[in-house]
Scaffold this motif. Structure first.
Motif, short mmCIF file in Angstrom:
data_model
loop_
_atom_site.label_atom_id
_atom_site.label_comp_id
_atom_site.label_asym_id
_atom_site.label_seq_id
_atom_site.Cartn_x
_atom_site.Cartn_y
_atom_site.Cartn_z
N SER A 1 37.12 35.69 44.58
CA SER A 1 36.55 35.82 43.23
C SER A 1 36.18 37.27 42.93
O SER A 1 36.24 37.71 41.79
N SER A 2 35.82 38.05 43.94
CA SER A 2 35.63 39.49 43.73
C SER A 2 36.22 40.23 44.93
O SER A 2 36.39 39.64 46.00
N CYS A 3 36.50 41.52 44.72
CA CYS A 3 37.24 42.26 45.76
C CYS A 3 36.42 42.44 47.04
O CYS A 3 35.36 43.07 47.01
N PRO A 4 36.88 41.91 48.17
CA PRO A 4 36.14 42.13 49.42
C PRO A 4 36.38 43.54 49.95
O PRO A 4 37.40 44.15 49.66
N ILE B 1 47.97 47.19 42.50
CA ILE B 1 46.86 47.60 43.36
C ILE B 1 45.61 47.84 42.51
O ILE B 1 45.69 48.41 41.43
N ASN B 2 44.49 47.32 42.95
CA ASN B 2 43.21 47.59 42.27
C ASN B 2 42.44 48.56 43.16
O ASN B 2 41.90 48.18 44.18
N GLY B 3 42.43 49.84 42.80
CA GLY B 3 41.84 50.86 43.67
C GLY B 3 42.98 51.57 44.39
O GLY B 3 43.92 52.03 43.75
N ASP C 1 46.52 34.93 38.82
CA ASP C 1 45.25 34.61 38.18
C ASP C 1 44.50 35.92 37.99
O ASP C 1 44.01 36.53 38.94
N SER C 2 44.42 36.38 36.72
CA SER C 2 43.82 37.70 36.44
C SER C 2 42.35 37.77 36.79
O SER C 2 41.79 38.85 36.85
N ASN C 3 41.73 36.62 37.01
CA ASN C 3 40.29 36.66 37.32
C ASN C 3 40.02 36.80 38.82
O ASN C 3 38.88 36.91 39.23
N LYS C 4 41.09 36.78 39.60
CA LYS C 4 40.90 36.84 41.05
C LYS C 4 41.24 38.23 41.59
O LYS C 4 41.97 39.00 40.96
N CYS C 5 40.65 38.54 42.75
CA CYS C 5 41.05 39.75 43.47
C CYS C 5 41.83 39.27 44.69
O CYS C 5 41.37 38.38 45.42
N ILE C 6 43.00 39.82 44.90
CA ILE C 6 43.86 39.37 45.99
C ILE C 6 43.89 40.41 47.10
O ILE C 6 44.36 41.52 46.89
N LEU D 1 44.63 43.61 45.37
CA LEU D 1 45.54 43.56 44.22
C LEU D 1 44.91 42.75 43.09
O LEU D 1 44.04 41.92 43.33
N LYS D 2 45.38 42.99 41.88
CA LYS D 2 45.02 42.08 40.79
C LYS D 2 46.26 41.78 39.96
O LYS D 2 47.19 42.58 39.89
N TYR D 3 46.25 40.61 39.38
CA TYR D 3 47.41 40.16 38.61
C TYR D 3 47.31 40.68 37.18
O TYR D 3 46.29 40.51 36.52
C1 NAG Z 1 38.86 46.10 40.82
O1 NAG Z 1 38.06 47.11 41.39
C2 NAG Z 1 36.91 47.42 40.63
C3 NAG Z 1 36.19 48.55 41.35
O2 NAG Z 1 37.06 49.45 41.90
C4 NAG Z 1 36.02 46.23 40.47
O3 NAG Z 1 34.92 46.55 39.64
C5 NAG Z 1 36.80 45.08 39.88
O4 NAG Z 1 36.01 43.93 39.88
C6 NAG Z 1 38.07 44.82 40.68
N1 NAG Z 1 38.88 43.80 40.07
C7 NAG Z 1 38.83 42.52 40.40
C8 NAG Z 1 39.81 41.62 39.71
O5 NAG Z 1 38.06 42.09 41.25
#
Ligand code: NAG
Ligand code: NAG
Ligand code: NAG
Ligand code: NAG
Length: 271
Positions: free
Chosen positions: A144-147, A67-69, A30-35, A56-58
């Motif tokens: 829903s957002s990256c913790p 990896i996101n970040g 789910d591309s809208n989620k942060c894993i 992570l993000k999809y």
């Molecule tokens: C990925 O990280 C950025 C900040 O580093 C953040 O703004 C973004 O919301 C994150 N992506 C998701 C899917 O949460």
């Protein structure tokens, strides 16, 4: 211990019953989620512990979890000695990776170099992989957002670092603050003695007329000024103190062999 051994044997016997990770990975597409993902591994030969944490993000174009970040890697090899205790996983010596992927076929890639295949148990409550003599378990959860990771990223100190004025946190049962100032120190008979002035502040919303501070090993008081020693060895206010109002302060002094003394309040009597 016995139970853990039995469970481990059970898992090892059942390795052959494990299956692909399609179902497990499907839940995170789910591309809208942060894993948020964490990985913990132990080395089968030298018992080192190796850990990873990252968000992570999809990517719905490549069908991969990326990896996101950054991915932080902390290992028990990187340890420092603080206050006489080995502190493993030194965040100062962490390894940071910008490349981490889990492909849809269950292959995982770390830093463009290391590949491993995830193995999932039928009900997905245990996901593991083997790499370089480490046996790793992996867990993920969608948000829903990256913790925040709480794993070596930059942070701001909520309290100033201790200087020559170590400040003890208020005991949980009473909101009464003690602020110590070290006035002098000396050595006698191979022992260091410290002389402090302490400001007690009443942060409760009531006034109190009496206090009992425990004379324990955390305070280590040898002699005190503006405090009276009680029959049981603890300390209380001298007779001339009638009450301490909310926000009011009271100053006393003492000698201790503890460099960073702290106080435990046994009781107060409301005025
Ligand atoms: C990925 O990280 C950025 C900040 O580093 C953040 O703004 C973004 O919301 C994150 N992506 C998701 C899917 O949460
Ligand atoms: C892929 O995700 C983006 C949002 O990140 C979305 O706009 C797009 O429609 C998605 N594409 C498909 C094929 O699901
Ligand atoms: C899974 O896909 C990746 C990327 O395409 C590939 O490098 C890897 O060899 C594949 N793994 C298996 C077990 O087929
Ligand atoms: C000095 O220390 C020794 C052992 O630590 C002790 O036996 C002795 O009583 C101490 N002397 C004084 C004056 O405190």
């Amino acid at each position: 211990m016995k139970l853990i051994t039995i469970i481990l044997i059970f898992f090892l016997i059942n390795l052959s019953k494990s299956q692909s990770c399609d179902k497990f990975l499907e839940k995170f597409k789910d591309s809208n989620k942060c894993i948020q993902m964490s990985i913990a591994g132990s080395h089968i030969l030298n018992q080192a512990i190796d850990t990873y944490k990252g968000n992570l993000k999809y990517n719905n174009v490549t069908n991969t979890l990326e990896i996101n970040g950054t991915l932080t890697n902390l290992q028990s090899y990187e340890s420092i000695c603080i206050d006489g205790l080995y502190q493993p996983f030194s965040a100062m010596d962490s390894f940071i990776y910008k490349d981490f992927k889990i492909f849809s076929n269950g292959t995982l890639r770390i830093n463009n170099v290391f590949f491993a295949n995830l193995v999932c148990f039928p009900n997905d409550d245990f996901v593991y992989f083997k790499l370089n003599n480490f046996l790793y378990s992996l867990s993920m959860r969608a948000y829903s957002s990256c913790p925040i990771l709480y794993f070596g990223e930059a942070c701001i100190l909520s309290t100033p670092p201790p200087t020559t004025t170590p400040t003890t946190t208020p005991p949980s049962n009473y909101n009464i603050k003690f602020e110590n100032t070290l006035n002098s120190q000396w050595e006698k008979n191979n022992t260091l003695f410290y002389q402090f002035t302490t400001i007690l502040q009443n942060n409760e919303n009531y006034a109190f007329s009496s206090i009992e501070i425990v004379n324990d090993g955390k305070w280590g008081v040898l002699e005190a000024w503006n405090l009276n020693k009680l029959e049981n060895g603890n300390y209380g206010f001298p007779g001339y103190v009638s009450k301490i109002e909310p926000k009011e302060t009271f100053t006393f002094g003492f000698v201790s062999t503890i460099r960073n003394p702290s106080f435990t309040i046994k009781s107060v009597i409301k005025a």
